[in-house]
Design a protein around this motif. Structure first.
Motif, PDB file in Angstrom:
ATOM      1  N   MET A   1       1.139  -1.317  -0.033  1.00 29.74           N
ATOM      2  CA  MET A   1       0.340   0.012  -0.349  1.00 29.74           C
ATOM      3  C   MET A   1       0.966   1.456  -0.130  1.00 29.74           C
ATOM      4  N   ARG A   2       0.733   1.921  -0.792  1.00 30.55           N
ATOM      5  CA  ARG A   2       0.891   3.934  -0.940  1.00 30.55           C
ATOM      6  C   ARG A   2       0.352   4.972   0.219  1.00 30.55           C
ATOM      7  N   VAL A  39      11.627   2.138   2.666  1.00 26.51           N
ATOM      8  CA  VAL A  39       9.160   2.545   2.131  1.00 26.51           C
ATOM      9  C   VAL A  39       9.640   3.896   2.085  1.00 26.51           C
ATOM     10  N   LEU A  41       9.687   6.047  -1.063  1.00 31.84           N
ATOM     11  CA  LEU A  41       8.960   6.167  -2.794  1.00 31.84           C
ATOM     12  C   LEU A  41      10.198   7.709  -3.284  1.00 31.84           C
ATOM     13  N   VAL A  82       5.181   7.249   1.000  1.00 30.63           N
ATOM     14  CA  VAL A  82       6.446   5.962   1.745  1.00 30.63           C
ATOM     15  C   VAL A  82       4.940   4.690   0.977  1.00 30.63           C
ATOM     16  N   GLN A  83       5.558   3.232   0.952  1.00 30.39           N
ATOM     17  CA  GLN A  83       5.361   2.313   1.209  1.00 30.39           C
ATOM     18  C   GLN A  83       5.454   1.457   1.632  1.00 30.39           C
ATOM     19  N   LYS A  85       3.453  -1.342   4.546  1.00 30.16           N
ATOM     20  CA  LYS A  85       2.287  -2.558   5.051  1.00 30.16           C
ATOM     21  C   LYS A  85       0.852  -2.380   5.218  1.00 30.16           C
ATOM     22  N   ALA A  90       2.866   3.941   8.301  1.00 26.39           N
ATOM     23  CA  ALA A  90       2.634   5.017   7.523  1.00 26.39           C
ATOM     24  C   ALA A  90       2.566   5.686   8.851  1.00 26.39           C
ATOM     25  N   GLN A 113      -4.180   7.678   2.362  1.00 31.02           N
ATOM     26  CA  GLN A 113      -3.629   6.194   0.994  1.00 31.02           C
ATOM     27  C   GLN A 113      -3.690   6.622  -0.145  1.00 31.02           C
ATOM     28  N   GLU A 116      -4.990   2.629  -5.880  1.00 32.25           N
ATOM     29  CA  GLU A 116      -4.147   2.208  -6.816  1.00 32.25           C
ATOM     30  C   GLU A 116      -5.108   1.369  -7.800  1.00 32.25           C
TER      31      GLU A 116
END
Length: 119
Positions: A1-2, A39, A41, A82-83, A85, A90, A113, A116
């Motif tokens: 999840m980003r 983590v 990006l 950030v990426q 879990k 986050a 979030q 996506e």
């Protein structure tokens, strides 16, 4: 999840001269840790609102306004993507980021979030 972490500040209440060399060093360490952990990006600070332009659309009417925007108390001063879990992970990174600012700053990190694409 980003997730996007939007860093909100009050430009008028920030310490004069901006971030101290010590804060920049601590931020650099955290950014390096997040990068090594896979983590982080992307991240960047944003130029002040005095250099910004807003394009607004209101029911068919467009307006363009140059900064600064005196009616705004909080502005987005920077961001990180950030990426993680989970949202909890986050949020933990966001907590670490705001804590390194110490007592001289009032800062908020809004964690959201990123949608996506399906498929």
């Amino acid at each position: 999840m980003r997730f996007m972490m939007m860093v909100r500040i009050d430009e008028n209440a920030a310490p004069e001269g901006g971030p101290s060399p010590e804060l920049m060093e601590e931020m650099g360490k955290l950014i390096e840790e997040m990068t090594k952990a896979g983590v982080l990006l992307d991240t960047a600070g944003l130029r002040p609102t005095s250099e910004a332009t807003r394009v607004h659309w209101d029911h068919g009417k467009e307006s363009v306004i140059d900064g600064p925007f005196t009616e705004t108390k909080e502005v987005i001063g920077g961001y990180a993507i950030v990426q993680a879990k989970s949202k909890d992970e986050a949020v933990e990174w966001a907590k670490r980021f705001v804590r390194i600012h110490g007592e001289d700053w009032e800062i908020t990190s809004e964690v959201r979030q990123i949608e996506e694409p399906e498929g």
